[in-house]
Design an enzyme around this catalytic site. Sequence first.
Site, PDB file in Angstrom:
ATOM      1  N   ASN A   1       0.862  -1.181   0.000  1.00  0.00           N
ATOM      2  CA  ASN A   1       0.000   0.000   0.000  1.00  0.00           C
ATOM      3  C   ASN A   1       0.899   1.231   0.000  1.00  0.00           C
ATOM      4  O   ASN A   1       1.448   1.602   1.033  1.00  0.00           O
ATOM      5  CB  ASN A   1      -0.904  -0.029   1.247  1.00  0.00           C
ATOM      6  CG  ASN A   1      -1.726   1.248   1.384  1.00  0.00           C
ATOM      7  OD1 ASN A   1      -1.833   2.033   0.449  1.00  0.00           O
ATOM      8  ND2 ASN A   1      -2.299   1.448   2.559  1.00  0.00           N
ATOM      9  N   TRP A   2       1.021   1.858  -1.159  1.00  0.00           N
ATOM     10  CA  TRP A   2       1.954   2.981  -1.285  1.00  0.00           C
ATOM     11  C   TRP A   2       1.391   4.295  -0.767  1.00  0.00           C
ATOM     12  O   TRP A   2       2.091   5.298  -0.736  1.00  0.00           O
ATOM     13  CB  TRP A   2       2.377   3.148  -2.755  1.00  0.00           C
ATOM     14  CG  TRP A   2       3.293   2.078  -3.246  1.00  0.00           C
ATOM     15  CD1 TRP A   2       3.966   1.149  -2.498  1.00  0.00           C
ATOM     16  CD2 TRP A   2       3.664   1.830  -4.611  1.00  0.00           C
ATOM     17  NE1 TRP A   2       4.720   0.346  -3.300  1.00  0.00           N
ATOM     18  CE2 TRP A   2       4.556   0.745  -4.610  1.00  0.00           C
ATOM     19  CE3 TRP A   2       3.336   2.424  -5.833  1.00  0.00           C
ATOM     20  CZ2 TRP A   2       5.121   0.241  -5.790  1.00  0.00           C
ATOM     21  CZ3 TRP A   2       3.894   1.929  -6.997  1.00  0.00           C
ATOM     22  CH2 TRP A   2       4.776   0.841  -6.970  1.00  0.00           C
ATOM     23  N   LYS A   3       0.125   4.311  -0.431  1.00  0.00           N
ATOM     24  CA  LYS A   3      -0.517   5.541   0.069  1.00  0.00           C
ATOM     25  C   LYS A   3      -0.218   6.703  -0.890  1.00  0.00           C
ATOM     26  O   LYS A   3      -0.145   6.482  -2.093  1.00  0.00           O
ATOM     27  CB  LYS A   3      -0.068   5.823   1.507  1.00  0.00           C
ATOM     28  CG  LYS A   3      -0.232   4.575   2.392  1.00  0.00           C
ATOM     29  CD  LYS A   3      -0.082   4.828   3.850  1.00  0.00           C
ATOM     30  CE  LYS A   3      -0.263   3.503   4.596  1.00  0.00           C
ATOM     31  NZ  LYS A   3      -0.325   3.644   6.030  1.00  0.00           N
TER      32      LYS A   3
ATOM     33  N   HIS B   1      -9.689   1.450   4.169  1.00  0.00           N
ATOM     34  CA  HIS B   1      -8.454   1.596   4.946  1.00  0.00           C
ATOM     35  C   HIS B   1      -8.723   2.559   6.105  1.00  0.00           C
ATOM     36  O   HIS B   1      -9.508   3.491   5.973  1.00  0.00           O
ATOM     37  CB  HIS B   1      -7.334   2.123   4.048  1.00  0.00           C
ATOM     38  CG  HIS B   1      -6.010   2.124   4.733  1.00  0.00           C
ATOM     39  ND1 HIS B   1      -5.627   3.135   5.591  1.00  0.00           N
ATOM     40  CD2 HIS B   1      -4.996   1.215   4.736  1.00  0.00           C
ATOM     41  CE1 HIS B   1      -4.424   2.838   6.076  1.00  0.00           C
ATOM     42  NE2 HIS B   1      -4.024   1.683   5.564  1.00  0.00           N
TER      43      HIS B   1
ATOM     44  N   GLU C   1      -7.186   4.979   7.204  1.00  0.00           N
ATOM     45  CA  GLU C   1      -6.993   6.408   6.880  1.00  0.00           C
ATOM     46  C   GLU C   1      -8.216   6.948   6.142  1.00  0.00           C
ATOM     47  O   GLU C   1      -8.575   8.113   6.289  1.00  0.00           O
ATOM     48  CB  GLU C   1      -5.702   6.584   6.071  1.00  0.00           C
ATOM     49  CG  GLU C   1      -4.479   6.423   6.976  1.00  0.00           C
ATOM     50  CD  GLU C   1      -3.257   5.817   6.320  1.00  0.00           C
ATOM     51  OE1 GLU C   1      -3.133   5.863   5.084  1.00  0.00           O
ATOM     52  OE2 GLU C   1      -2.406   5.278   7.069  1.00  0.00           O
TER      53      GLU C   1
ATOM     54  N   GLU D   1      -6.011  -4.518  10.398  1.00  0.00           N
ATOM     55  CA  GLU D   1      -4.933  -3.573  10.692  1.00  0.00           C
ATOM     56  C   GLU D   1      -5.288  -2.778  11.945  1.00  0.00           C
ATOM     57  O   GLU D   1      -6.069  -1.823  11.875  1.00  0.00           O
ATOM     58  CB  GLU D   1      -4.751  -2.596   9.530  1.00  0.00           C
ATOM     59  CG  GLU D   1      -4.381  -3.256   8.225  1.00  0.00           C
ATOM     60  CD  GLU D   1      -3.765  -2.253   7.259  1.00  0.00           C
ATOM     61  OE1 GLU D   1      -2.604  -2.438   6.898  1.00  0.00           O
ATOM     62  OE2 GLU D   1      -4.439  -1.292   6.881  1.00  0.00           O
TER      63      GLU D   1
ATOM     64  N   GLY E   1       1.963   2.518  10.747  1.00  0.00           N
ATOM     65  CA  GLY E   1       2.939   3.591  10.584  1.00  0.00           C
ATOM     66  C   GLY E   1       3.584   4.038  11.885  1.00  0.00           C
ATOM     67  O   GLY E   1       4.248   5.075  11.930  1.00  0.00           O
TER      68      GLY E   1
ATOM     69  N   SER F   1       2.871  -1.887  10.568  1.00  0.00           N
ATOM     70  CA  SER F   1       4.308  -1.950  10.862  1.00  0.00           C
ATOM     71  C   SER F   1       4.943  -3.306  10.558  1.00  0.00           C
ATOM     72  O   SER F   1       5.833  -3.758  11.278  1.00  0.00           O
ATOM     73  CB  SER F   1       4.576  -1.541  12.320  1.00  0.00           C
ATOM     74  OG  SER F   1       4.186  -0.195  12.507  1.00  0.00           O
TER      75      SER F   1
ATOM     76  N   GLY G   1       2.619  -0.985   4.387  1.00  0.00           N
ATOM     77  CA  GLY G   1       2.732   0.425   4.009  1.00  0.00           C
ATOM     78  C   GLY G   1       4.193   0.814   3.825  1.00  0.00           C
ATOM     79  O   GLY G   1       4.812   0.528   2.802  1.00  0.00           O
ATOM     80  N   GLY G   2       4.772   1.442   4.861  1.00  0.00           N
ATOM     81  CA  GLY G   2       6.132   1.990   4.784  1.00  0.00           C
ATOM     82  C   GLY G   2       7.168   1.048   4.187  1.00  0.00           C
ATOM     83  O   GLY G   2       7.954   1.451   3.317  1.00  0.00           O
TER      84      GLY G   2
HETATM   85  P1  PGA Z   1       2.493   0.438   7.710  1.00  0.00           P
HETATM   86  O1  PGA Z   1       1.077   0.696   6.982  1.00  0.00           O
HETATM   87  O2  PGA Z   1       3.013  -0.871   7.215  1.00  0.00           O
HETATM   88  O3  PGA Z   1       3.343   1.611   7.325  1.00  0.00           O
HETATM   89  O4  PGA Z   1       2.203   0.398   9.192  1.00  0.00           O
HETATM   90  C1  PGA Z   1       0.170  -0.355   6.764  1.00  0.00           C
HETATM   91  C2  PGA Z   1      -1.078   0.167   6.098  1.00  0.00           C
HETATM   92  O5  PGA Z   1      -1.502   1.287   6.398  1.00  0.00           O
HETATM   93  O6  PGA Z   1      -1.685  -0.518   5.254  1.00  0.00           O
END
Ligand code: PGA
Length: 248
Positions: A9-11, A99, A101, A169, A175, A211, A232-233
């Site tokens: 997930n590159w956001k 998601h 967010e 999640e 994050g 994470s 994500g990251g």
């Molecule tokens: P993260 O993000 O791996 O940076 O914690 C995961 C996500 O939001 O899908």
Amino acid sequence: MSKKIFAANWKLNKTPEEARDFVIKLKNEIFKIPDFFSGREIMIFPSAISLEAVSSLCAGTDIQFGPQNIYSEKSGAFTGENSAEVAKALKSQIALVGHSERREIFKEQDDHLNKKVALLQNLQILPVFCIGETLAQREAGKTLEICFSQLQNGLKEINKDQRLIVAYEPVWAIGTGKVATKEQVAEVHAKLSEYLSSQGFRNVQLLYGGSVKPDNAGELLKIPHVDGFLIGGASLQPDSFLKICTAV
Ligand code: PGA
């Protein structure tokens, strides 16, 4: 044994050029690993603006891709939204829905998310439906109640025979570098799996997200009912993404 799923997930990151560069590097590395796709599914969620760039390099390969969000209508006067039909025209096979967010920052509600899942099913795009509790909800002992209610309301009246992916999640682990403990993941995944089968879902895989990094992926993957990750990251660089994919 079913394949493990690794979803990036590159956001709101990566220009189309950076996205292309990532895919080229990833494909080069994958090529060196024999039978890479026999045990794995690889998914990429770029930002909508970079979707075409990813499509141009992934369409026709085993790398799946799709948008991070779609609107609940295919087209019309909805300025600023993403069309699932356009994503389909770009050969997307998958799409993220709900998601945390989207839920928190953009105030997306379960009933609207439910319409998005139904539309995706209609278009034969595989929904990756995200759920998870906040820290306050966990501390109040409401983790399962919240997750079950997000599933119940977000997956109402959809086709339960069609394939579906649910990504658990915990919001407090996204994050933050604070990964849920093995016990926490094991407990929630076992209960989610039990709940989904009790509700008649016959083809669901469960991802963990929050994470996930190369150094914790191996242990997390051993947990029963963890079918893969939403990352994500650590998915932003091909080498760390690939280290997670090969932790299996
Ligand atoms: P993260 O993000 O791996 O940076 O914690 C995961 C996500 O939001 O899908």
